[in-house]
Design a protein around this motif. Structure first.
Motif, PDB file in Angstrom:
ATOM      1  N   LYS A  71     -11.398   4.703  -1.687  1.00  8.01           N
ATOM      2  CA  LYS A  71     -10.154   3.992  -1.973  1.00  8.01           C
ATOM      3  C   LYS A  71      -9.568   3.386  -0.714  1.00  8.01           C
ATOM      4  O   LYS A  71      -8.894   2.354  -0.768  1.00  8.01           O
ATOM      5  CB  LYS A  71      -9.147   4.941  -2.630  1.00  8.01           C
ATOM      6  CG  LYS A  71      -9.485   5.275  -4.078  1.00  8.01           C
ATOM      7  CD  LYS A  71      -8.440   6.182  -4.696  1.00  8.01           C
ATOM      8  CE  LYS A  71      -8.790   6.491  -6.142  1.00  8.01           C
ATOM      9  NZ  LYS A  71      -7.787   7.403  -6.772  1.00  8.01           N
ATOM     10  N   TRP A  76      -6.079  -4.274  -0.105  1.00  3.21           N
ATOM     11  CA  TRP A  76      -4.737  -4.138  -0.676  1.00  3.21           C
ATOM     12  C   TRP A  76      -3.876  -5.370  -0.450  1.00  3.21           C
ATOM     13  O   TRP A  76      -2.720  -5.397  -0.885  1.00  3.21           O
ATOM     14  CB  TRP A  76      -4.051  -2.912  -0.073  1.00  3.21           C
ATOM     15  CG  TRP A  76      -4.688  -1.639  -0.507  1.00  3.21           C
ATOM     16  CD1 TRP A  76      -5.571  -0.861   0.194  1.00  3.21           C
ATOM     17  CD2 TRP A  76      -4.529  -0.993  -1.774  1.00  3.21           C
ATOM     18  NE1 TRP A  76      -5.963   0.218  -0.556  1.00  3.21           N
ATOM     19  CE2 TRP A  76      -5.335   0.167  -1.768  1.00  3.21           C
ATOM     20  CE3 TRP A  76      -3.776  -1.284  -2.920  1.00  3.21           C
ATOM     21  CZ2 TRP A  76      -5.417   1.036  -2.848  1.00  3.21           C
ATOM     22  CZ3 TRP A  76      -3.850  -0.422  -4.002  1.00  3.21           C
ATOM     23  CH2 TRP A  76      -4.656   0.722  -3.967  1.00  3.21           C
ATOM     24  N   HIS A  87      -0.176   3.670  -4.257  1.00  4.34           N
ATOM     25  CA  HIS A  87      -1.326   4.130  -3.474  1.00  4.34           C
ATOM     26  C   HIS A  87      -0.870   4.861  -2.214  1.00  4.34           C
ATOM     27  O   HIS A  87      -1.410   5.921  -1.875  1.00  4.34           O
ATOM     28  CB  HIS A  87      -2.206   2.944  -3.101  1.00  4.34           C
ATOM     29  CG  HIS A  87      -3.282   3.282  -2.109  1.00  4.34           C
ATOM     30  ND1 HIS A  87      -4.390   4.041  -2.427  1.00  4.34           N
ATOM     31  CD2 HIS A  87      -3.394   2.987  -0.776  1.00  4.34           C
ATOM     32  CE1 HIS A  87      -5.149   4.196  -1.355  1.00  4.34           C
ATOM     33  NE2 HIS A  87      -4.573   3.575  -0.344  1.00  4.34           N
ATOM     34  N   ARG A  91      -1.947   8.590  -2.076  1.00 11.05           N
ATOM     35  CA  ARG A  91      -3.043   8.840  -1.125  1.00 11.05           C
ATOM     36  C   ARG A  91      -2.546   9.422   0.192  1.00 11.05           C
ATOM     37  O   ARG A  91      -3.032  10.447   0.647  1.00 11.05           O
ATOM     38  CB  ARG A  91      -3.809   7.530  -0.873  1.00 11.05           C
ATOM     39  CG  ARG A  91      -4.776   7.567   0.303  1.00 11.05           C
ATOM     40  CD  ARG A  91      -5.929   8.543   0.065  1.00 11.05           C
ATOM     41  NE  ARG A  91      -6.833   8.563   1.198  1.00 11.05           N
ATOM     42  CZ  ARG A  91      -6.705   9.351   2.257  1.00 11.05           C
ATOM     43  NH1 ARG A  91      -5.678  10.189   2.337  1.00 11.05           N
ATOM     44  NH2 ARG A  91      -7.586   9.301   3.242  1.00 11.05           N
TER      45      ARG A  91
END
Length: 237
Positions: A71, A76, A87, A91
């Motif tokens: 990821k 992005w 995210h 994350r």
């Protein structure tokens, strides 16, 4: 699923290679420090535990680490504000919420056990806990004030939400710089995370995780300073 872990893997190697495997071993009271230089199956047998269940749990932790790494490679730049912030919170904030308290335990442990022969661990202990406090406060500010304002602006296009979020960006960036300075001091204090001769497993794992914390923070701050914030600032350009 391909895995680097087998029943013959040394317990100490697993702890260093797989994030959060230390918590699994602590829960099962498996010694991964002084007693870590032995195959996993021996440690499991000594505690009369189920080998299949523990291997399965280790595979899951390893897979989670791989998914997180994948990821991080996502582009992005074109994602929506809400998707990017989600995210960051899931994350990076999620990682810090779990990692900071656990790492605090180990930084304190190596200072307590090895501080008399390695006086630099006292400074490491102080720097890390200053960083921990500042990051925890920073995350609360982002999650409770700034990110909701940006999220509301993305929906409403409200000048009030936009201006409020914009006013806080300089403050957030200053906090990022302070965190970066502390990380730099931690690296200097540990001589680039260089281990002393004969370092025990806990010492090795702590330094490895400190370096991983630094790496995660670089990615975290990059997404905010170089992606999220500039996009917001350029909204009226």
């Amino acid at each position: 699923m391909e895995s680097t872990v087998t029943r013959e893997s040394k317990v100490r190697d697993i702890v260093i290679q797989i994030p959060r495997s230390d918590e699994l071993f602590k829960n099962y009271k498996i010694d991964f420090c002084c007693g870590g230089n032995r195959p996993l199956h021996e440690a499991i047998a000594e505690k009369q535990l189920d080998e299949t269940s523990i291997l399965s749990a280790l595979y899951s932790l390893e897979e989670e680490a791989k998914e997180m790494k994948a990821k991080d490679q996502q582009d992005w730049m074109s994602e929506s504000y809400p998707a990017l912030m989600e995210h960051i919170v899931r994350r990076h904030h999620g990682y810090l919420v779990e990692e900071l308290p656990d790492l605090s335990f180990y930084v304190t442990k190596i200072f307590r056990v090895h501080g008399s022969s390695h006086p630099e661990l006292e400074k490491l202990h102080r720097l890390f806990h200053q960083l921990k406090m500042e990051l925890e406060q920073h995350m609360v500010k982002e999650e409770q004030m700034v990110f909701p304002a940006i999220r509301n602006y993305a929906t409403s296009q409200s000048d009030a939400d936009y201006n409020y979020a914009l006013q806080r960006l300089n403050e957030l960036e200053a906090e990022h710089e302070e965190a970066g300075s502390l990380l730099k001091e931690i690296r200097e204090t540990t001589s680039d995370f260089t281990l002393p001769p004969g370092a025990c497993t806990t010492y090795k794992m702590t330094f490895k995780r400190l370096e991983e914390l630094e790496s995660d923070m670089f990615q975290h701050v990059h997404l905010e300073n170089n992606v999220l914030f500039p996009r917001l600032q350029n909204e009226t350009a």
